[in-house]
Design an enzyme around this catalytic site. Structure first.
Site, PDB file in Angstrom:
ATOM      1  N   LYS A 143     -31.593 -10.588  73.587  1.00 57.06           N
ATOM      2  CA  LYS A 143     -31.887 -10.935  74.984  1.00 57.06           C
ATOM      3  C   LYS A 143     -33.139 -11.780  75.065  1.00 57.06           C
ATOM      4  CE  LYS A 143     -29.410  -6.979  76.747  1.00 57.06           C
ATOM      5  NZ  LYS A 143     -29.445  -5.519  76.829  1.00 57.06           N
ATOM      6  N   GLN A 148     -32.882  -0.708  78.759  1.00 53.38           N
ATOM      7  CA  GLN A 148     -31.821  -0.674  77.756  1.00 53.38           C
ATOM      8  C   GLN A 148     -31.201   0.723  77.690  1.00 53.38           C
ATOM      9  OE1 GLN A 148     -30.741  -3.333  76.046  1.00 53.38           O
ATOM     10  NE2 GLN A 148     -29.307  -2.229  74.757  1.00 53.38           N
ATOM     11  N   ASP A 197     -29.162  -5.785  86.131  1.00 51.90           N
ATOM     12  CA  ASP A 197     -28.029  -5.096  85.502  1.00 51.90           C
ATOM     13  C   ASP A 197     -26.974  -4.708  86.544  1.00 51.90           C
ATOM     14  OD1 ASP A 197     -27.841  -4.771  82.749  1.00 51.90           O
ATOM     15  OD2 ASP A 197     -29.336  -3.166  82.696  1.00 51.90           O
TER      16      ASP A 197
HETATM   17  N1  GUE Z   1     -29.137  -1.825  80.463  1.00 44.73           N
HETATM   18  C1  GUE Z   1     -28.243  -2.281  79.583  1.00 44.73           C
HETATM   19  N2  GUE Z   1     -27.556  -3.416  79.879  1.00 44.73           N
HETATM   20  C2  GUE Z   1     -26.656  -3.912  78.978  1.00 44.73           C
HETATM   21  O1  GUE Z   1     -26.020  -4.943  79.254  1.00 44.73           O
HETATM   22  C3  GUE Z   1     -26.460  -3.229  77.741  1.00 44.73           C
HETATM   23  C4  GUE Z   1     -27.198  -2.068  77.510  1.00 44.73           C
HETATM   24  N3  GUE Z   1     -28.069  -1.612  78.442  1.00 44.73           N
HETATM   25  N4  GUE Z   1     -27.051  -1.382  76.369  1.00 44.73           N
HETATM   26  C5  GUE Z   1     -26.207  -1.837  75.303  1.00 44.73           C
HETATM   27  C6  GUE Z   1     -25.076  -2.691  75.812  1.00 44.73           C
HETATM   28  C7  GUE Z   1     -24.423  -3.537  74.781  1.00 44.73           C
HETATM   29  N5  GUE Z   1     -24.583  -4.904  75.226  1.00 44.73           N
HETATM   30  C8  GUE Z   1     -24.185  -6.003  74.480  1.00 44.73           C
HETATM   31  C9  GUE Z   1     -24.527  -7.296  74.795  1.00 44.73           C
HETATM   32  C10 GUE Z   1     -24.169  -8.368  73.983  1.00 44.73           C
HETATM   33  C11 GUE Z   1     -23.470  -8.160  72.811  1.00 44.73           C
HETATM   34  C12 GUE Z   1     -23.123  -9.316  71.934  1.00 44.73           C
HETATM   35  O2  GUE Z   1     -23.505 -10.443  72.172  1.00 44.73           O
HETATM   36  N6  GUE Z   1     -22.368  -9.092  70.825  1.00 44.73           N
HETATM   37  C13 GUE Z   1     -21.961 -10.099  69.866  1.00 44.73           C
HETATM   38  C14 GUE Z   1     -22.036  -9.572  68.444  1.00 44.73           C
HETATM   39  C15 GUE Z   1     -23.396  -9.154  68.029  1.00 44.73           C
HETATM   40  C16 GUE Z   1     -23.418  -8.615  66.603  1.00 44.73           C
HETATM   41  O3  GUE Z   1     -22.898  -9.283  65.710  1.00 44.73           O
HETATM   42  O4  GUE Z   1     -23.975  -7.514  66.423  1.00 44.73           O
HETATM   43  C17 GUE Z   1     -20.511 -10.503  70.097  1.00 44.73           C
HETATM   44  O5  GUE Z   1     -19.757  -9.695  70.658  1.00 44.73           O
HETATM   45  O6  GUE Z   1     -20.143 -11.598  69.708  1.00 44.73           O
HETATM   46  C18 GUE Z   1     -23.116  -6.892  72.491  1.00 44.73           C
HETATM   47  C19 GUE Z   1     -23.460  -5.824  73.314  1.00 44.73           C
HETATM   48  C20 GUE Z   1     -25.277  -4.904  76.377  1.00 44.73           C
HETATM   49  N7  GUE Z   1     -25.582  -3.663  76.778  1.00 44.73           N
END
Ligand code: GUE
Length: 368
Positions: free
Chosen positions: A128, A172, A195
């Site tokens: 982020k 988070q 969020d």
């Molecule tokens: N308050 C809060 N807001 C959130 O939005 C929030 C949170 N807590 N806690 C955790 C989850 C999870 N999350 C992700 C965001 C981007 C990818 C992302 O970009 N993933 C990549 C892969 C990353 C890798 O390779 O590890 C993809 O899917 O291509 C994943 C997971 C947002 N979250």
């Protein structure tokens, strides 16, 4: 934790309604036994093949060797590329950020609060921060120890609420179990709730003729992908799998606001496969690797896979790799379009977070 998944009605685990809840599990499913529930027609030839295969791992919902040679090439779905779409959106945001800076001297700022030392959370927070920098936004980061008190978190939230250079605040999730998530999320002032987790925002999302200040980033990213890929939503049948507060439920509300006819399938649904097979659009957000099989999917439908599930993979440098809720190889034989994992909804979530932060900053400064 070893488990046996069966592609029948018991496909959900008891915790499957909530993504991002509890400790991140690396799935280690040993045998995925595929139960055939329908007589395949010619159209279902790829599925029929899979019916006869005893899959060896959740990360490989079909035997790719025999699949590839026979059928994979003839009816593959269009890939909905979240990674490149997110990049496009970030480029659009960057232009707006610099226009705002040039005309009123304000740079949008996002504050992220991380409690504890979960590795995946630390990675997300780092991503982020990088994303903020990539569009010229400011980012503020607070990392607190696992055993910090709720009061301490509330103190930082209060400080960010009062700080005019911070336009968005993200706590988070998941928080350590000794904290009351509701108390913490409610403390974020609604104008900075990028969020979209504040109940007032969700409440407005659920009501006709009301507008939330912010829509939760992941479901918003799903809808944005449908829009940008020209997928019509109005009048279509949509099935959302999973009913979490942060993805499933708001995704269903958003689809309904777009005039889809929406059904929510969850862990107590008697016949999830049958209901999902009726859908023109499927959004899956359960956190079960490869739960949605080819046989769940109506030919020609559009599949948005929100699941980002780590499964053991000795060949990967990290020791695991990421797979979706949907068995991609099978589903891409049935669907007309599908999001991959990784590179689908994940990058869109972060792009939507930046967009919400930009909107928050514009609103706070009455900048159009
Ligand atoms: N308050 C809060 N807001 C959130 O939005 C929030 C949170 N807590 N806690 C955790 C989850 C999870 N999350 C992700 C965001 C981007 C990818 C992302 O970009 N993933 C990549 C892969 C990353 C890798 O390779 O590890 C993809 O899917 O291509 C994943 C997971 C947002 N979250």
């Amino acid at each position: 934790m070893a488990a046996t998944a069966t592609a029948t009605t018991s496909a959900f685990s008891s915790t499957a309604d909530c993504v991002y809840q509890g400790a991140r599990r690396v799935h280690q499913i040993t045998t995925l036994h595929v139960a055939s529930t329908r007589r395949p027609s010619a159209f279902f030839k790829s599925v029929r093949m899979i019916d006869t295969i005893n899959c060896t791992a959740a990360s490989r919902c079909s035997s790719s060797g025999s699949m590839k040679s026979a059928t994979i090439t003839d009816a593959s779905a269009k890939v909905i590329d979240g990674k490149s779409t997110a990049k496009e959106i970030r480029d659009e945001i960057a232009i707006e950020v610099s226009r705002m800076k040039d005309s009123i001297g304000v740079v949008p700022g996002l504050a992220v609060i991380l409690v504890g030392d979960r590795k995946d959370s630390a990675t997300y927070v780092r991503n982020k921060k990088k994303a903020c920098e990539s569009v010229g936004m400011k980012s503020y980061e607070v990392c607190l120890a696992e055993d910090s008190s709720e009061q301490e978190v509330l103190k930082y939230i209060s400080g960010f609420n009062d700080d005019p250079s911070v336009h968005g605040i993200l706590v988070q999730l998941p928080l350590p179990s000794h904290m009351n998530e509701q108390n913490v999320l409610n403390a974020v002032c609604i104008e900075k709730d990028v969020d979209g987790f504040n109940p007032l925002n969700i409440g407005r999302l659920a009501m006709r003729d009301r507008e939330p200040l912010f829509v939760p980033c992941t479901p918003k990213g799903c809808i944005e992908l449908l829009h940008r890929y020209g997928v019509a939503i109005k009048g279509k049948r949509a099935v959302v799998i999973g009913r979490s507060n942060i993805v499933g439920m708001p995704a269903a509300l958003l689809l309904q606001r777009e005039d889809a006819t929406v059904t929510i399938v969850h862990s107590r649904t008697k016949n999830p496969e049958e209901i999902t097979r009726e859908a023109d659009i499927v959004i899956s957000a359960v956190g079960q690797p490869n739960m949605v099989r080819g046989s769940w999917i109506k030919p020609g439908s559009v599949i948005i896979d929100v699941g980002i599930n780590p499964v053991e993979d000795a060949k990967s440098p990290r020791g695991y790799r990421l797979v979706g809720d949907v068995c991609y190889e099978e589903a891409s034989q049935m669907a007309s379009a599908i999001t991959p994992v990784p590179g689908g909804v994940g990058p869109m979530t972060i792009a939507m977070l930046l967009l919400n932060t930009l909107v928050a900053a514009k609103r706070a400064n009455n900048f159009k």
